[in-house]
Design a protein around this motif. Sequence first.
Motif, mmCIF file in Angstrom:
data_model
loop_
_atom_site.group_PDB
_atom_site.id
_atom_site.type_symbol
_atom_site.label_atom_id
_atom_site.label_comp_id
_atom_site.label_asym_id
_atom_site.label_seq_id
_atom_site.Cartn_x
_atom_site.Cartn_y
_atom_site.Cartn_z
ATOM 1 N N UNK A 134 0.910 -1.350 -0.063
ATOM 2 C CA UNK A 134 -0.094 0.067 -0.022
ATOM 3 C C UNK A 134 0.952 1.273 -0.190
ATOM 4 N N UNK A 135 1.831 1.069 0.754
ATOM 5 C CA UNK A 135 2.751 2.377 0.841
ATOM 6 C C UNK A 135 3.547 2.667 -0.327
ATOM 7 N N UNK A 136 4.028 1.611 -1.217
ATOM 8 C CA UNK A 136 4.602 1.799 -2.518
ATOM 9 C C UNK A 136 3.677 2.009 -3.682
ATOM 10 N N UNK A 137 2.468 1.716 -3.615
ATOM 11 C CA UNK A 137 1.451 2.147 -4.535
ATOM 12 C C UNK A 137 1.381 3.697 -4.306
ATOM 13 N N UNK A 138 1.088 3.908 -3.183
ATOM 14 C CA UNK A 138 0.962 5.685 -2.728
ATOM 15 C C UNK A 138 2.131 6.283 -3.257
ATOM 16 N N UNK A 139 3.294 5.935 -3.139
ATOM 17 C CA UNK A 139 4.523 6.450 -3.522
ATOM 18 C C UNK A 139 4.619 6.598 -5.089
ATOM 19 N N UNK A 140 4.330 5.518 -5.629
ATOM 20 C CA UNK A 140 4.334 5.239 -7.130
ATOM 21 C C UNK A 140 3.467 6.334 -7.645
ATOM 22 N N UNK A 141 2.176 6.473 -7.175
ATOM 23 C CA UNK A 141 0.920 7.456 -7.775
ATOM 24 C C UNK A 141 1.579 8.805 -7.738
ATOM 25 N N UNK A 142 2.063 9.148 -6.729
ATOM 26 C CA UNK A 142 2.896 10.433 -6.562
ATOM 27 C C UNK A 142 4.055 10.698 -7.730
ATOM 28 N N UNK A 143 4.629 9.494 -7.796
ATOM 29 C CA UNK A 143 5.965 9.773 -8.827
ATOM 30 C C UNK A 143 5.327 9.847 -9.993
ATOM 31 N N UNK A 144 4.175 9.022 -10.483
ATOM 32 C CA UNK A 144 3.904 9.070 -11.834
ATOM 33 C C UNK A 144 3.050 10.447 -11.887
ATOM 34 N N UNK A 145 2.730 11.183 -11.119
ATOM 35 C CA UNK A 145 2.068 12.606 -11.320
ATOM 36 C C UNK A 145 3.241 13.344 -11.530
ATOM 37 N N UNK A 146 4.136 13.239 -10.784
ATOM 38 C CA UNK A 146 5.408 14.074 -10.882
ATOM 39 C C UNK A 146 6.165 13.957 -12.298
ATOM 40 N N UNK A 147 5.900 12.630 -12.991
ATOM 41 C CA UNK A 147 6.502 12.919 -14.334
ATOM 42 C C UNK A 147 5.638 12.870 -15.448
ATOM 43 N N UNK A 148 4.234 13.315 -14.988
ATOM 44 C CA UNK A 148 3.317 13.478 -15.922
ATOM 45 C C UNK A 148 2.508 12.303 -16.507
ATOM 46 N N UNK A 149 2.418 11.325 -15.753
ATOM 47 C CA UNK A 149 1.789 10.056 -16.218
ATOM 48 C C UNK A 149 0.690 9.404 -15.616
ATOM 49 N N UNK A 150 0.369 10.058 -14.447
ATOM 50 C CA UNK A 150 -0.641 9.677 -13.690
ATOM 51 C C UNK A 150 -1.700 8.919 -14.288
ATOM 52 N N UNK A 151 -2.307 9.406 -15.332
ATOM 53 C CA UNK A 151 -3.356 8.780 -16.111
ATOM 54 C C UNK A 151 -2.857 7.636 -16.773
ATOM 55 N N UNK A 152 -1.571 7.146 -16.772
ATOM 56 C CA UNK A 152 -1.340 5.991 -17.597
ATOM 57 C C UNK A 152 -0.960 4.915 -16.656
ATOM 58 N N UNK A 153 -1.468 4.942 -15.363
ATOM 59 C CA UNK A 153 -0.814 3.954 -14.364
ATOM 60 C C UNK A 153 -1.389 2.474 -14.657
#
Length: 266
Positions: A134-153
């Motif tokens: 759960x912690x890794x998923x939360x961090x991953x979503x933040x990172x994907x937003x940071x690199x502009x790919x949150x919608x591609x998860x």
Amino acid sequence: MTDIQKTLDPMGDLRVRAIGIEKSFGDNHVLRGIDFEAVAGTTTVLLGPSGSGKTTILRALNVLDRPDGGTIQIDDVLVDFDTLPAKGRVAKEQIFRLRAQSGMVFQSHNLFPHKTVLENVIEGPVQVQKRPRDEAIADARELLEQVGLSEKADQHPFQLSGGQQQRVGIARALALKPRVMLFDEPTSALDPELVGEVLSVIKDLAHQGWTTVLVTHEIRFAEQVADQVLFLDGGVVVERGTSAQCIGDPQEERTQQFLKRILDPT
């Protein structure tokens, strides 16, 4: 503390220190006593012709290619390759600890094709670092937003452009929470129109204070982000300094020739 973790001078603000790094592949002596330091929060750019040793330095820092000699320290983890045993538990432990200090982004994306973007990013934290999912998923979503790919998860790599795949690769490396980010010509495999989006992410990381070591042929980009430039040729550092010094006003003839060929190929 083992004798392999011999104490160097206090690191102070330094994040990386390499002393006397040697590496050969058979009769090819690729690195010939490389020394360099990187201050925390700065970007070091490695320039030079093909075969000069740039990528081998990155692979030595990450111990993908074990140095034949010399010392590497990243933060408080130090390995002396002159005394490190060739194999065994101690060698494995020391290499693992040093490798864990850096995140590597390669020329090719190296994503798992059968996993989604989100699954690619959490693979290392969950499987290697044993962090809660759960912690890794939360961090991953933040990172994907940071690199502009949150919608591609939830998409798979084949559904992404090359530039998007490379940005996933950056997020995947960041997910391991490394102390240093290593970039090996991250735009070399991309179509020209996709290069800018990856360079923009790297520039953002520099502005956020990440310590990065970058191999690139994008000279103008290097001018913008580099706090320190090392020009290599024949496995040695020929010239080093700020981007204004090494790119804007190089003193060594070999550096001048290289830059002229890259910037004015006609």
